[in-house]
Design a protein around this motif. Structure first.
Motif, mmCIF file in Angstrom:
data_model
loop_
_atom_site.group_PDB
_atom_site.id
_atom_site.type_symbol
_atom_site.label_atom_id
_atom_site.label_comp_id
_atom_site.label_asym_id
_atom_site.label_seq_id
_atom_site.Cartn_x
_atom_site.Cartn_y
_atom_site.Cartn_z
ATOM 1 N N LEU A 50 5.161 157.976 -34.354
ATOM 2 C CA LEU A 50 3.928 158.579 -34.892
ATOM 3 C C LEU A 50 4.246 159.519 -36.047
ATOM 4 N N ASN A 51 5.294 160.297 -35.911
ATOM 5 C CA ASN A 51 5.657 161.203 -37.007
ATOM 6 C C ASN A 51 6.040 160.417 -38.259
ATOM 7 N N ASN A 52 6.777 159.295 -38.052
ATOM 8 C CA ASN A 52 7.162 158.480 -39.207
ATOM 9 C C ASN A 52 5.955 157.874 -39.921
ATOM 10 N N SER A 53 4.863 157.671 -39.201
ATOM 11 C CA SER A 53 3.677 157.077 -39.815
ATOM 12 C C SER A 53 2.688 158.137 -40.304
ATOM 13 N N LEU A 54 2.473 159.179 -39.495
ATOM 14 C CA LEU A 54 1.441 160.159 -39.834
ATOM 15 C C LEU A 54 1.871 161.082 -40.967
ATOM 16 N N ALA A 55 3.141 161.426 -41.045
ATOM 17 C CA ALA A 55 3.581 162.318 -42.127
ATOM 18 C C ALA A 55 3.366 161.677 -43.499
ATOM 19 N N PRO A 56 3.767 160.423 -43.728
ATOM 20 C CA PRO A 56 3.464 159.804 -45.028
ATOM 21 C C PRO A 56 1.963 159.659 -45.263
ATOM 22 N N LEU A 57 1.201 159.348 -44.197
ATOM 23 C CA LEU A 57 -0.252 159.211 -44.370
ATOM 24 C C LEU A 57 -0.874 160.523 -44.826
ATOM 25 N N ALA A 58 -0.446 161.626 -44.227
ATOM 26 C CA ALA A 58 -0.979 162.926 -44.631
ATOM 27 C C ALA A 58 -0.597 163.246 -46.076
ATOM 28 N N SER A 59 0.647 162.928 -46.424
ATOM 29 C CA SER A 59 1.084 163.205 -47.795
ATOM 30 C C SER A 59 0.327 162.347 -48.804
ATOM 31 N N LEU A 60 0.140 161.059 -48.471
ATOM 32 C CA LEU A 60 -0.588 160.172 -49.378
ATOM 33 C C LEU A 60 -2.055 160.579 -49.503
ATOM 34 N N ALA A 61 -2.657 160.980 -48.394
ATOM 35 C CA ALA A 61 -4.050 161.416 -48.452
ATOM 36 C C ALA A 61 -4.185 162.658 -49.325
ATOM 37 N N ARG A 70 0.810 151.441 -43.751
ATOM 38 C CA ARG A 70 1.307 152.313 -42.684
ATOM 39 C C ARG A 70 0.365 152.295 -41.485
ATOM 40 N N THR A 71 -0.930 152.201 -41.755
ATOM 41 C CA THR A 71 -1.890 152.158 -40.650
ATOM 42 C C THR A 71 -1.742 150.881 -39.843
ATOM 43 N N ARG A 72 -1.557 149.751 -40.535
ATOM 44 C CA ARG A 72 -1.372 148.489 -39.823
ATOM 45 C C ARG A 72 -0.066 148.492 -39.016
ATOM 46 N N HIS A 73 0.966 149.120 -39.578
ATOM 47 C CA HIS A 73 2.223 149.228 -38.823
ATOM 48 C C HIS A 73 2.013 150.030 -37.547
ATOM 49 N N LEU A 74 1.260 151.135 -37.668
ATOM 50 C CA LEU A 74 0.987 151.946 -36.485
ATOM 51 C C LEU A 74 0.134 151.176 -35.486
ATOM 52 N N ILE A 88 -2.049 153.970 -53.708
ATOM 53 C CA ILE A 88 -1.992 154.919 -52.583
ATOM 54 C C ILE A 88 -2.745 154.364 -51.385
ATOM 55 N N LEU A 89 -3.925 153.800 -51.626
ATOM 56 C CA LEU A 89 -4.709 153.249 -50.520
ATOM 57 C C LEU A 89 -4.007 152.045 -49.890
#
Length: 441
Positions: free
Chosen positions: A248-259, A284-288, A277-278
């Motif tokens: 989750l950290n590997n996915s959510l941290a990049p998502l937060a940075s990209l957002a 990353r969302t599909r990977h999660l 970016i989208l």
């Protein structure tokens, strides 16, 4: 030796001479002897013969008593009493016999003492083991067997501490947990759960049959596994939470940075980078999402539907999906497995073998039966695994691959255990890895 049997020897010589005289007289050859000699010999025969008989009887009486004593001690040995020994005061051949007999008694006493001490040690260990042990005469399948032996744990678990020997197993089971009754009715080894709610306890039942004194017996072993299972459950949850947290950290941290970056670009009016970016956020969302779905599939693995499956057709289906080389001949007897689950497990193992860096020609499948087990091995000539990876390879979601889910080996392990088997991993001599599914034949 010259002093032994001296009196008996003299008496024997005298009696022999008298017998010789009697024979001469009976044959009418007494005229060959001088008159005086004949008279002396006759008088000696009349006077000495009774004394010789008395002397011989006196000599034989203690010998006969010794023989009776020997017979008595042998009877005692047969009864398991080795406390007797004999005494013979004379210095003759019988003294050697008595000494050998006493030495034999000493050896038997020492062996009996050692055996008693071992039995005491074994009984102490059996009585104090936390495993409940019941030895039942005849097959307890119908509950009619008589209990021959029960240790303290069995008495406390099934009889409130009272003695169980001599009772019928059916009478004990009438007051036992229904889960135990069902486990015994199913036959074989297995786990069962007794109690309700927070007082629920997990037990392992093991059964072993053998013949004792020409009669069939069965040994029942009941072991409480609740504390161990709870410890293992806690350790498993810790590993799962650690892996999920990492993913989750590997996915959510990049998502937060990209957002944040996207919002900043919108604020500046620089929207040309927003599609990229989208797209990254979607990836990353599909990977999660794939990770969560994989967890759900792993957690909801159904019970295997066992059926007969010929090996040639099964291996052909595998070969149509992934490259492999079959090592050795396939078993003639059809496998009893869930074909869909076993195919999924072996596909995961074969794909891992191809991704290990092994040449495709060295990815090998071997199936053989040995010692009542079915062994399905997937072998490669890749990089193998170090000790740390071997330790954690079967943990769900543990992966050394950048885009791996860590479910391949864990799912194969789950499928093997659902079939009543297990999985082993080991590095091969000369490089590479061998993963083996060991199933009941």
């Amino acid at each position: 030796m010259s002093l032994r049997f001296s009196l008996i020897t003299r008496c024997s010589i005298l009696v022999g001479a008298l017998l010789a005289l009697g024979i001469l007289i009976a044959l009418g050859l007494d005229h060959l002897l001088p008159g005086r000699v004949l008279v002396v010999l006759v008088l000696s025969l009349v006077c000495v013969a009774p004394l010789a008989a008395i002397a011989v009887r006196a000599q034989l009486r203690p010998i006969l008593s010794l023989f009776r004593a020997l017979e008595g001690t042998v009877t005692s040995y047969k009864d398991g009493d080795f406390s007797f020994s004999l005494h013979w005061p004379r210095n003759d051949e019988l003294a050697d016999l008595v000494a050998a007999h006493n030495a034999l008694g000493n050896v038997l006493r020492e062996q009996r003492l050692a055996l008693v001490q071992r039995e005491l040690l074994l009984d102490t260990m059996v009585q104090n083991t936390p495993v409940a042990m019941l030895l039942v005469a005849d097959s307890p399948g119908d509950g009619a067997g008589a209990i021959v032996y029960a240790n303290l744990s069995a008495r406390q678990m099934l009889g409130d501490g009272r003695k169980l020997e001599g009772l019928r197993l059916s009478g004990i089971l009438s007051q036992a947990s229904p889960a135990l009754v069902d486990a015994l009715a199913r036959g074989g080894d297995g786990l069962f759960t007794a109690g309700d709610g927070e007082e629920e306890e997990v037990y392992h039942l093991a059964r072993r049959s053998f013949s004792l004194n020409g009669r069939k017996h069965e040994l029942l072993l009941l072991r409480q596994l609740t504390p161990e299972l709870r410890r293992q459950e806690v350790q498993t949850w810790k590993k799962v939470i650690r892996v999920i947290s990492h993913e989750l950290n590997n996915s959510l941290a990049p998502l937060a940075s990209l957002a944040h970056s996207g919002a900043e670009l919108v604020r500046r009016g620089q929207t040309e980078r927003l599609p990229q970016i989208l797209e990254t956020i979607e990836e990353r969302t599909r990977h999660l999402e794939s990770f969560i779905l994989g967890y759900a599939r792993f957690a909801k693995l159904p019970s295997p539907r066992i059926e007969e499956c010929p090996w040639p057709a099964f291996v052909s289906r595998l070969a149509s999906q992934v490259a492999l080389t079959v090592s050795g001949a396939l078993p003639v007897e059809a496998a009893r497995i869930d074909p869909a689950q076993m195919e999924q497990a072996l596909l995961n193992l074969l794909k891992n073998a191809h991704e290990s860096g092994s040449p495709a020609a060295d990815v090998t499948l071997q199936v053989r039966q040995a010692h009542g087990t079915l062994r399905i091995a997937v072998m490669d000539r890749g990089q193998g695994m170090n000790d740390a990876v071997l330790t954690n390879a079967l943990v769900p979601f543990y992966s050394t691959k950048r885009s791996g889910t860590g479910l391949g080996l864990a799912l194969a392990r789950e499928i093997a255990e659902a079939h009543g088997g297990r999985i082993t991993l080991g590095n091969r001599d000369g490089g590479g890895l061998m993963v083996t599914l060991i199933l009941p034949a």
